[in-house]
Scaffold this motif. Structure first.
Motif, short mmCIF file in Angstrom:
data_model
loop_
_atom_site.label_atom_id
_atom_site.label_comp_id
_atom_site.label_asym_id
_atom_site.label_seq_id
_atom_site.Cartn_x
_atom_site.Cartn_y
_atom_site.Cartn_z
N ALA A 114 0.96 -0.89 -1.00
CA ALA A 114 -0.15 0.18 0.28
C ALA A 114 0.72 1.56 -0.16
CB ALA A 114 -1.09 0.19 1.25
N GLY A 115 0.35 2.25 -1.05
CA GLY A 115 1.05 3.61 -1.10
C GLY A 115 2.17 3.71 -1.99
N ASP A 116 2.31 5.11 -2.81
CA ASP A 116 2.93 4.89 -3.96
C ASP A 116 3.77 4.36 -4.12
OD1 ASP A 116 2.79 6.55 -6.54
OD2 ASP A 116 4.42 8.15 -4.99
N ARG A 117 3.93 4.22 -4.90
CA ARG A 117 4.99 2.83 -5.22
C ARG A 117 5.97 2.08 -4.60
NH1 ARG A 117 9.53 7.01 -7.46
NH2 ARG A 117 10.74 5.64 -8.36
N SER A 118 4.62 1.16 -3.39
CA SER A 118 5.30 0.68 -2.98
C SER A 118 5.30 -1.00 -3.42
CB SER A 118 3.70 0.33 -2.07
OG SER A 118 2.66 0.13 -2.43
N ASP A 119 5.64 -1.21 -4.56
CA ASP A 119 5.68 -2.27 -4.94
C ASP A 119 7.43 -2.24 -5.50
OD1 ASP A 119 5.21 -0.72 -7.50
OD2 ASP A 119 5.44 -2.14 -9.09
N GLU A 120 7.57 -1.25 -5.66
CA GLU A 120 9.41 -0.92 -4.91
C GLU A 120 10.16 -0.70 -4.34
OE1 GLU A 120 10.55 2.46 -8.45
OE2 GLU A 120 8.08 2.22 -9.10
N PHE A 121 9.54 0.15 -2.99
CA PHE A 121 9.60 0.78 -1.85
C PHE A 121 9.14 0.01 -0.48
CE2 PHE A 121 10.80 3.81 -5.20
CZ PHE A 121 12.17 3.90 -5.09
#
Length: 138
Positions: A114-121
């Protein structure tokens, strides 16, 4: 759950003498990312990436810190990170069956985020193999 609650819960879980994983635990999760899980419920993500000194926005590519929790029944590790005042991310990773103190954990999967760009960070979704940097002491 905010960062403080997550840290408090992780501290309580990490204090359990029947802990499923020896802490602190440091893993190389990608060729450029090293994740350290600490007993106090905090984690550090280190990378060789440096952000430009003129950066005016958060730079998660350079690593960071946050809180973590583990649910041993589901083998889920939850990572919580904050990048600046308005950018919060959460990830839930499922670890493979077997000994969590093994030198290599293959088959780690990002189950939820969950969260913006959470598949990266904090970790990229490609971080499916976690290799211990330092073996646990017997």
């Amino acid at each position: 759950m905010d960062h403080t609650d997550a840290s408090t819960a992780a501290t309580a879980a990490a204090a359990n003498p029947a802990e499923p994983i020896t802490l602190p635990a440091t893993f190389k999760v990608t060729p450029k990312h090293t994740l350290t899980l600490r007993r106090d419920g905090s984690y550090t993500l280190a990378t060789p990436v440096k952000c430009p000194p003129t950066a005016t926005t958060p730079c998660p590519e350079a690593g960071g810190e946050g809180a973590w929790l583990m649910d041993i029944d589901t083998r889920a590790v939850k990572l919580f990170g904050m990048y600046g005042e308005d950018w919060t991310v959460a990830q839930t990773w499922t670890l493979p069956r077997g000994n969590l103190d093994a030198r290599v954990l293959r088959g780690c999967t990002l189950k939820a985020h969950a969260g913006d760009r959470s598949d990266e960070f904090p970790l990229p979704k490609t971080a499916t193999t976690w290799e211990r940097v330092q073996a646990p002491k017997a």
